[in-house]
Write an enzyme that holds these catalytic residues in place. Structure first.
Site, PDB file in Angstrom:
ATOM      1  N   ASP A  12      -6.462  -4.091  -5.096  1.00  0.00           N
ATOM      2  CA  ASP A  12      -5.934  -4.637  -3.844  1.00  0.00           C
ATOM      3  C   ASP A  12      -6.395  -6.084  -3.657  1.00  0.00           C
ATOM      4  O   ASP A  12      -6.586  -6.555  -2.542  1.00  0.00           O
ATOM      5  CB  ASP A  12      -6.322  -3.763  -2.631  1.00  0.00           C
ATOM      6  N   GLU A  38       0.838  -1.208   0.000  1.00  0.00           N
ATOM      7  CA  GLU A  38       0.000   0.000   0.000  1.00  0.00           C
ATOM      8  C   GLU A  38       0.873   1.257   0.000  1.00  0.00           C
ATOM      9  O   GLU A  38       0.483   2.297  -0.502  1.00  0.00           O
ATOM     10  CB  GLU A  38      -0.890   0.030   1.254  1.00  0.00           C
ATOM     11  N   ASN A  51      -0.942  -7.634  -3.847  1.00  0.00           N
ATOM     12  CA  ASN A  51      -1.480  -6.696  -4.827  1.00  0.00           C
ATOM     13  C   ASN A  51      -0.405  -5.781  -5.412  1.00  0.00           C
ATOM     14  O   ASN A  51       0.730  -5.744  -4.939  1.00  0.00           O
ATOM     15  CB  ASN A  51      -2.569  -5.851  -4.181  1.00  0.00           C
TER      16      ASN A  51
HETATM   17 CA    CA Z   1      -2.908  -4.815   0.150  1.00  0.00          CA
END
Ligand code: CA
Length: 698
Positions: free
Chosen positions: A325, A199, A280
């Site tokens: 994600d 992220e 991701n």
């Molecule tokens: Ca993630």
């Protein structure tokens, strides 16, 4: 050439004094013992009990006829109210487990007597790099050593008798926003560890370290680096040169590309392969990451690697061109199933995207995939190609898309279990939709969240009905690919599961209950009020002929930081280790009732422009960690009433040892002050609401 190399290797071995050797009497697990763990139900020797990670225990002393008499045998208090996600290991009467901030404890498994505690003294500021709380999912034990990965990216070996560190290796570039939350796994004398941080913008990889010395043996990058930098001299070089590198476009390396290996690593002895779950993309939005093109290998893939060299064997990608994600980091469980009358050696996974995958682990070919929750992103998974048939619009290029499941997952890190006795997989599943909105003017903020999407957009009115979060415990038949029974929960976040030979499934929930169900029909047989959310994977084991069931309690994780939880005390109580046995009569110390702090009051006044600016930065930098019960609720923080104190924290980094870093790289003092303005506005609104409805406090 080869001979000479072999001779050198032998000499090196002979001369080696194993500087990190331990004579520890405890924690005596070796390769043979781990391979035979299935026949050793008194112990819980590895993260998922055995290498197959079924989280099924054949023990039957606690069963559907006596589970009603299950009671607390003892509890062990923990030192924080941050999330507790670890699965303990039990070896010969000693239990080893990690807790929040990657601390480790050893206790006697039948009394809870603390044998030792270890605090890795993390760089506190690295807490700000944890997307989803400073959690840790477990330790590994091997030949007298206990291994833990730390939130600041180290892999540490401890003496199993004393908890004293034997070696410590930094596995990441600590300047980058890497963290470790996963449990290490050990195979062939190598400790396998990955990392987290997609992220925030990192490049994922998995590494193998020598269990004795902590020396790096091999590393496999899951996404390619900047082509201008040339090869990595890593096990992954060959496969990126051959085909995987050609699946990337744009300047993905500027944001790392993602693909972190943050949870599942499984050793498959049948085919001598390591199965690795890959995460991701970074940023999420494929348009911002890879010009909206390409499969972007090995994002959202299961990778098969040689455990000794890290060499690529095969892969299966659940989401080509990942953009939501979606990950394939969720638990990988190995089993022998009979499908269409034929015995098949399969792996099973219930990844975030909501489909349950059954894959032939001899070659990585898809056998079947069906949705285990409601989903609206794919028409089906094509079994011939193994690829999803995506619904139009799901790449949110022209307009927002209301997506379920979302990146929170139909299933996240919470362990699932598979009972060979019932033939069912027990999945902690979620319905947590979000609206995906392209951030057309996306700018990188290295070290903070980088998704390339606008987060927190409200659901479109036509989807308001489906927008409420909920969860289920699902008993899934992996052969027929359908649910056999389900228990619905009012909130999404529900705990890991354990299946046993006593016809039981154990699972905790975020409303503080720990349950036992009949594994065959889902009938609730027992529950215990733990006083705090129970999210971790439970275990069971036997000491001196008595079967125990153990679980760590403590609410946290991404929901604990990002979603309000009005049903629990604020702040939530510290975590606790709970251990049960039939006839157990211990009691938990009562959880003190806490009232929410009062809203911040201030006579400071601000302009409309300041409030608007503050709202923007609050949404960008603050809300992701400060909207749940785990971290301070800013409108209720007295710091908001004092401009100087606020500046000392937000810009000066006064609390960075606790994970609240200085935001100086991303915010000017004026912008920080605008956030304070907005927070005070939220406080005013909150206080007005509270005054209007004082009874609605619960
Ligand atoms: Ca993630």
């Amino acid at each position: 050439m080869f001979k000479r190399f072999a001779l050198l290797a032998v000499l090196a071995l002979a001369a080696c004094h194993h500087p990190a050797e331990t004579e520890a009497k405890n924690g005596r697990i070796d390769q043979a013992r781990l391979l035979a763990a299935e026949n050793d139900p008194d112990n819980w020797l590895a993260y998922g009990r055995t290498y197959a990670e079924q989280r099924f225990s054949p023990l039957t002393d606690v069963n559907d006829t006596n589970v009603g008499q299950l009671g607390l045998a003892f509890s062990v208090p923990l030192d924080t109210n941050r999330g507790q996600e670890a699965t303990p290991i039990v070896v010969d009467g000693v239990m080893y487990f990690s807790t929040a901030w990657s601390k480790v404890m050893a206790v006697k498994a039948d009394t809870g007597e603390v044998l030792w505690k270890y605090d890795p003294k993390n760089i506190g500021a690295k807490g700000a790099h944890a997307c989803c709380d400073v959690v840790n999912r477990g330790v590994a034990v091997w030949e007298g050593k206990v291994y833990v990965g730390t939130i600041d990216g180290r892999l540490i070996a401890l003496d199993a008798d004393t908890g004293k560190p034997l070696w410590s290796t930094v596995t990441v570039d600590q300047k980058e926003p890497y963290t470790i939350t996963m449990a290490p796994r050990v195979v062939h004398g190598k400790v396998i560890i990955g990392n987290s941080g997609a992220e925030l913008g990192v490049r994922g990889y998995v590494s193998a370290y020598d269990a004795e010395t902590g020396k790096l043996v091999w590393r496999f990058y899951t996404v390619p680096g900047n082509p201008a930098d040339g090869p990595d001299h890593a096990a992954s070089d060959e496969v990126f040169a051959k085909f995987a590198g050609k699946t990337w476009f744009g300047k993905w390396w500027e944001m790392g590309g993602g693909g972190t290996v943050w949870d599942s690593v499984v050793y498959d002895a049948d085919f001598n392969q390591l199965l690795i779950g890959v995460g991701n993309g970074a940023p999420w939005n494929q348009r911002a990451r890879s010009d909206g093109k390409g499969d972007n290998l090995f994002l959202a893939s299961i990778l098969s690697l040689d455990p000794d060299t890290g060499k690529y064997k095969w892969h299966y990608q659940v989401n080509p061109g990942e953009s939501w994600d979606f990950t394939a980091t969720q638990q990988i469980t190995l089993a022998d199933l009979t499908i269409d009358g034929k015995p098949r050696k399969v792996l099973m996974q219930a990844p975030k995207n909501g489909f349950f995958y059954v894959i032939d682990r001899s070659n990585g070919k898809l056998i079947s995939a069906q949705p285990y929750v409601p989903q609206d992103w794919a028409d089906r998974i094509d079994v011939a190609t193994g690829r999803p048939v995506e619904k139009p619009g799901i790449r949110y290029a022209d307009k927002p898309y209301f997506l379920y499941p979302s990146g929170l997952g139909a299933h996240a890190w919470m362990p699932m279990s598979y009972s060979p006795k019932t033939g069912l997989v027990y999945i902690p599943a979620m319905h947590a939709p979000i609206t995906m909105v392209d951030d057309e003017h996306y700018e990188r903020h290295i070290g903070r969240w980088n998704t390339g999407t606008h987060m927190g957009a409200p659901p479109p009115p036509e989807h308001a009905k489906e927008a409420a979060f909920k969860g289920w415990l699902i008993a899934w038949d992996p052969v027929k690919q359908k649910a056999v029974w389900k228990i619905e929960r009012q909130s999404a976040w529900n705990g890991g599961t354990l299946a046993t030979g006593g016809n039981l499934v154990f699972q905790g929930d975020d409303h503080a209950l720990f349950h036992a169900y009949d594994a065959r029909d889902g009938k609730e047989l027992w529950s215990f009020n733990a006083g705090r959310g129970v999210m971790a994977g439970p275990i069971t084991y036997r000491v001196n002929g008595i079967q125990y069931v153990a679980v760590l309690a403590g609410y946290g994780g991404s929901m604990g930081m990002a979603r309000p939880a009005p049903w629990m005390p604020t702040p939530p109580p510290n975590g606790v280790l709970l251990v049960f046995k039939v006839g157990g009569a211990a009691t938990l110390p009562p959880v003190p009732a806490t009232a929410p702090l009062p809203f911040a009051r201030s006579s400071d006044s601000f302009s409309e422009a300041q409030l608007a600016e503050g709202q923007k930065w609050y949404g960008t930098y603050c809300s992701i960690c400060h909207s749940g019960p785990v971290n301070p609720n800013l409108p209720r923080s007295q710091m908001a009433t004092d401009a100087k104190a606020w500046n000392a924290i937000v810009i000066g980094g006064k609390l960075s040892d606790y994970g609240m870093i200085s935001f100086k790289p991303w915010l000017t003092p004026e912008q920080a002050e605008s956030i304070r303005a907005y927070v005070l506005e939220l406080a005013k609104e909150g206080a007005a609401k509270e005054a209007a409805a004082p009874a609605a406090k619960s």
